[in-house]
Scaffold this motif. Structure first.
Motif, PDB file in Angstrom:
ATOM      1  N   VAL A   1       0.851  -1.194   0.000  1.00 32.16           N
ATOM      2  CA  VAL A   1       0.000   0.000   0.000  1.00 32.16           C
ATOM      3  C   VAL A   1       0.886   1.243   0.000  1.00 32.16           C
ATOM      4  O   VAL A   1       1.686   1.460   0.924  1.00 32.16           O
ATOM      5  CB  VAL A   1      -0.947   0.017   1.216  1.00 32.16           C
ATOM      6  N   ASP A   2       0.732   2.043  -1.054  1.00 32.98           N
ATOM      7  CA  ASP A   2       1.482   3.292  -1.195  1.00 32.98           C
ATOM      8  C   ASP A   2       0.581   4.441  -0.751  1.00 32.98           C
ATOM      9  O   ASP A   2      -0.464   4.700  -1.373  1.00 32.98           O
ATOM     10  CB  ASP A   2       1.907   3.470  -2.653  1.00 32.98           C
ATOM     11  N   THR A   3       0.966   5.116   0.307  1.00 33.04           N
ATOM     12  CA  THR A   3       0.160   6.219   0.845  1.00 33.04           C
ATOM     13  C   THR A   3       0.843   7.573   0.672  1.00 33.04           C
ATOM     14  O   THR A   3       0.515   8.540   1.373  1.00 33.04           O
ATOM     15  CB  THR A   3      -0.131   5.976   2.336  1.00 33.04           C
ATOM     16  N   THR A   4       1.787   7.642  -0.249  1.00 39.05           N
ATOM     17  CA  THR A   4       2.515   8.903  -0.427  1.00 39.05           C
ATOM     18  C   THR A   4       1.633   9.994  -1.022  1.00 39.05           C
ATOM     19  O   THR A   4       1.894  11.180  -0.803  1.00 39.05           O
ATOM     20  CB  THR A   4       3.747   8.685  -1.330  1.00 39.05           C
TER      21      THR A   4
ATOM     22  N   TYR B   1      -4.803   6.371  -2.207  1.00 41.04           N
ATOM     23  CA  TYR B   1      -3.968   5.277  -1.729  1.00 41.04           C
ATOM     24  C   TYR B   1      -3.939   4.201  -2.802  1.00 41.04           C
ATOM     25  O   TYR B   1      -4.987   3.813  -3.339  1.00 41.04           O
ATOM     26  CB  TYR B   1      -4.516   4.697  -0.429  1.00 41.04           C
TER      27      TYR B   1
ATOM     28  N   TRP C   1      -3.116   0.452  -3.782  1.00 42.40           N
ATOM     29  CA  TRP C   1      -2.910  -0.926  -3.342  1.00 42.40           C
ATOM     30  C   TRP C   1      -2.472  -1.751  -4.550  1.00 42.40           C
ATOM     31  O   TRP C   1      -3.122  -1.717  -5.596  1.00 42.40           O
ATOM     32  CB  TRP C   1      -4.204  -1.511  -2.794  1.00 42.40           C
TER      33      TRP C   1
ATOM     34  N   ALA D   1      -8.422   8.516  -0.706  1.00 48.15           N
ATOM     35  CA  ALA D   1      -7.917   8.530   0.663  1.00 48.15           C
ATOM     36  C   ALA D   1      -9.048   8.692   1.680  1.00 48.15           C
ATOM     37  O   ALA D   1      -8.894   8.308   2.843  1.00 48.15           O
ATOM     38  CB  ALA D   1      -6.891   9.656   0.823  1.00 48.15           C
TER      39      ALA D   1
ATOM     40  N   SER E   1     -10.648   0.503   3.588  1.00 54.05           N
ATOM     41  CA  SER E   1     -10.099  -0.620   2.819  1.00 54.05           C
ATOM     42  C   SER E   1     -11.172  -1.589   2.323  1.00 54.05           C
ATOM     43  O   SER E   1     -10.851  -2.719   1.966  1.00 54.05           O
ATOM     44  CB  SER E   1      -9.089  -1.378   3.679  1.00 54.05           C
TER      45      SER E   1
END
Length: 205
Positions: free
Chosen positions: A150-153, A158, A160, A175, A179
């Motif tokens: 999971v990339d939350t940058t 977000y 996945w 965001a 999930s």
């Protein structure tokens, strides 16, 4: 005064049972007629109530349909032979509604892109492997047998991405959402896309 001849038989006395039967018949016949009339009238009333063409009174209003959303532009990588083999099985099982959001049209060069809702949740089968997935890097999440990075940058979206399938599947989630979408999609992905041992890239020196 004459006397009857000795060979002439006297008339039989009246039969009381026969008289009672005649009286009962005289009473029952009108009663049966009345009953038949009542049954006919009531039967017609019942048939009228059960008439299939009768219009039922309906109260309330139906819910308004969801507004048609415009086609969503989705950038996709080139289709690999692996994606061409594996992705159709997944795409054919994707639900019309996901996490209470209805599917919408996408504008993409690949048939392996799908979207739901606005802001959109976007799935791409045959995505690029996640750049941040590396040995010693951020941990992954295991959901229903599928391992996700999971990339939350991005503060708005977000990303996945599966790391244990022979074809990466990417799900971009707003965001503001939870999930629920990746969780619901995990069993479908696990059943459609073949498993491979995750191989994270080494961290750069």
């Amino acid at each position: 005064m004459s006397t009857p001849a000795p060979d002439q038989a006297a008339p039989p006395p009246p039969d009381p049972l026969r008289r009672a039967a005649l009286i009962a018949t005289a009473v029952l016949v009108p009663l049966v007629v009345v009953l038949l009339v009542l049954v006919n009238v009531v039967g017609r009333g019942t048939e009228a109530e059960e008439e299939p063409d009768a219009v039922a009174e309906i109260s309330g209003t139906s819910s308004a349909p969801r507004a048609e959303l415009p086609a969503l532009p989705v950038d996709t990588p080139d289709i690999t032979p692996e994606a061409d083999l594996a992705c159709p099985a997944l795409m054919s099982q994707l639900p019309l509604e996901l996490a209470e959001e209805t599917s919408r049209r996408v504008d993409s060069d690949s048939p392996f892109a799908y979207a739901w809702g606005d802001p959109a949740t976007v799935l791409i089968c045959g995505a690029e492997p996640p750049a941040g997935y590396a040995v010693g890097g951020p941990p992954t999440l295991l959901v229903s047998g599928v391992e996700w990075f999971v990339d939350t940058t991005d503060p708005d979206v977000y990303v996945w991405t599966t790391v244990d399938r022979n074809v990466p599947v990417q799900v971009r989630v707003p965001a503001s959402s939870d999930s629920a979408a990746p969780t619901a999609l995990s069993p479908l992905i696990a059943g459609a896309i073949p498993y491979v041992e995750p191989t994270p890239a080494p961290l750069p020196d």
